[in-house]
Write a protein that holds these residues in place. Structure first.
Motif, mmCIF file in Angstrom:
data_model
loop_
_atom_site.group_PDB
_atom_site.id
_atom_site.type_symbol
_atom_site.label_atom_id
_atom_site.label_comp_id
_atom_site.label_asym_id
_atom_site.label_seq_id
_atom_site.Cartn_x
_atom_site.Cartn_y
_atom_site.Cartn_z
ATOM 1 N N GLU A 174 3.008 -4.094 29.624
ATOM 2 C CA GLU A 174 1.593 -3.732 29.563
ATOM 3 C C GLU A 174 1.278 -2.975 28.278
ATOM 4 O O GLU A 174 0.261 -3.236 27.626
ATOM 5 C CB GLU A 174 1.198 -2.896 30.774
ATOM 6 N N LEU A 175 2.136 -2.043 27.912
ATOM 7 C CA LEU A 175 1.938 -1.284 26.681
ATOM 8 C C LEU A 175 2.000 -2.204 25.474
ATOM 9 O O LEU A 175 1.171 -2.101 24.558
ATOM 10 C CB LEU A 175 2.992 -0.180 26.564
ATOM 11 N N LYS A 176 2.937 -3.113 25.469
ATOM 12 C CA LYS A 176 3.065 -4.069 24.371
ATOM 13 C C LYS A 176 1.812 -4.930 24.260
ATOM 14 O O LYS A 176 1.292 -5.142 23.159
ATOM 15 C CB LYS A 176 4.295 -4.952 24.607
ATOM 16 N N ASP A 177 1.307 -5.417 25.403
ATOM 17 C CA ASP A 177 0.090 -6.228 25.398
ATOM 18 C C ASP A 177 -1.110 -5.432 24.897
ATOM 19 O O ASP A 177 -1.922 -5.941 24.114
ATOM 20 C CB ASP A 177 -0.192 -6.781 26.796
ATOM 21 N N ASP A 178 -1.237 -4.183 25.334
ATOM 22 C CA ASP A 178 -2.338 -3.326 24.887
ATOM 23 C C ASP A 178 -2.281 -3.100 23.377
ATOM 24 O O ASP A 178 -3.306 -3.141 22.691
ATOM 25 C CB ASP A 178 -2.325 -1.990 25.609
ATOM 26 N N LEU A 179 -1.081 -2.857 22.867
ATOM 27 C CA LEU A 179 -0.934 -2.651 21.429
ATOM 28 C C LEU A 179 -1.280 -3.917 20.652
ATOM 29 O O LEU A 179 -1.937 -3.851 19.613
ATOM 30 C CB LEU A 179 0.486 -2.197 21.095
ATOM 31 N N GLN A 180 -0.863 -5.067 21.157
ATOM 32 C CA GLN A 180 -1.193 -6.324 20.482
ATOM 33 C C GLN A 180 -2.696 -6.568 20.494
ATOM 34 O O GLN A 180 -3.263 -7.024 19.497
ATOM 35 C CB GLN A 180 -0.465 -7.495 21.140
ATOM 36 N N GLU A 181 -3.354 -6.271 21.616
ATOM 37 C CA GLU A 181 -4.811 -6.416 21.691
ATOM 38 C C GLU A 181 -5.502 -5.507 20.677
ATOM 39 O O GLU A 181 -6.450 -5.922 20.000
ATOM 40 C CB GLU A 181 -5.314 -6.077 23.089
ATOM 41 N N THR A 182 -5.026 -4.281 20.561
ATOM 42 C CA THR A 182 -5.615 -3.334 19.621
ATOM 43 C C THR A 182 -5.452 -3.830 18.191
ATOM 44 O O THR A 182 -6.396 -3.766 17.390
ATOM 45 C CB THR A 182 -4.975 -1.942 19.779
#
Length: 70
Positions: free
Chosen positions: A50-58
């Motif tokens: 989830e953290l990885k996905d959030d960072l990629q979205e950002t």
């Protein structure tokens, strides 16, 4: 690359660790302990993803904002 926690224990070391676990916690609690450890590792993996996905979205949003302002 240097491993963070040293070497991973092999067959004999795992048998010794299992024996120590049985002595410390009892034979009935070892499966419960293993199950809860597995669940905790699963939760950690999900949180990491989830953290990885959030960072990629950002990063994607920032790239879009930069290209839109040019």
């Amino acid at each position: 690359m240097v491993p963070l926690f040293g070497m991973i224990p092999g067959g004999p070391e795992l048998i010794i660790l299992l024996g120590i676990l049985v002595l410390l916690f009892g034979a009935e609690k070892v499966p419960k302990l293993a199950r809860s450890s597995g669940q905790a590792m699963g939760e950690f993996k999900r949180g990491r993803e989830e953290l990885k996905d959030d960072l990629q979205e950002t990063v994607e949003e920032e790239r879009e904002a930069i290209t839109a302002s040019d």
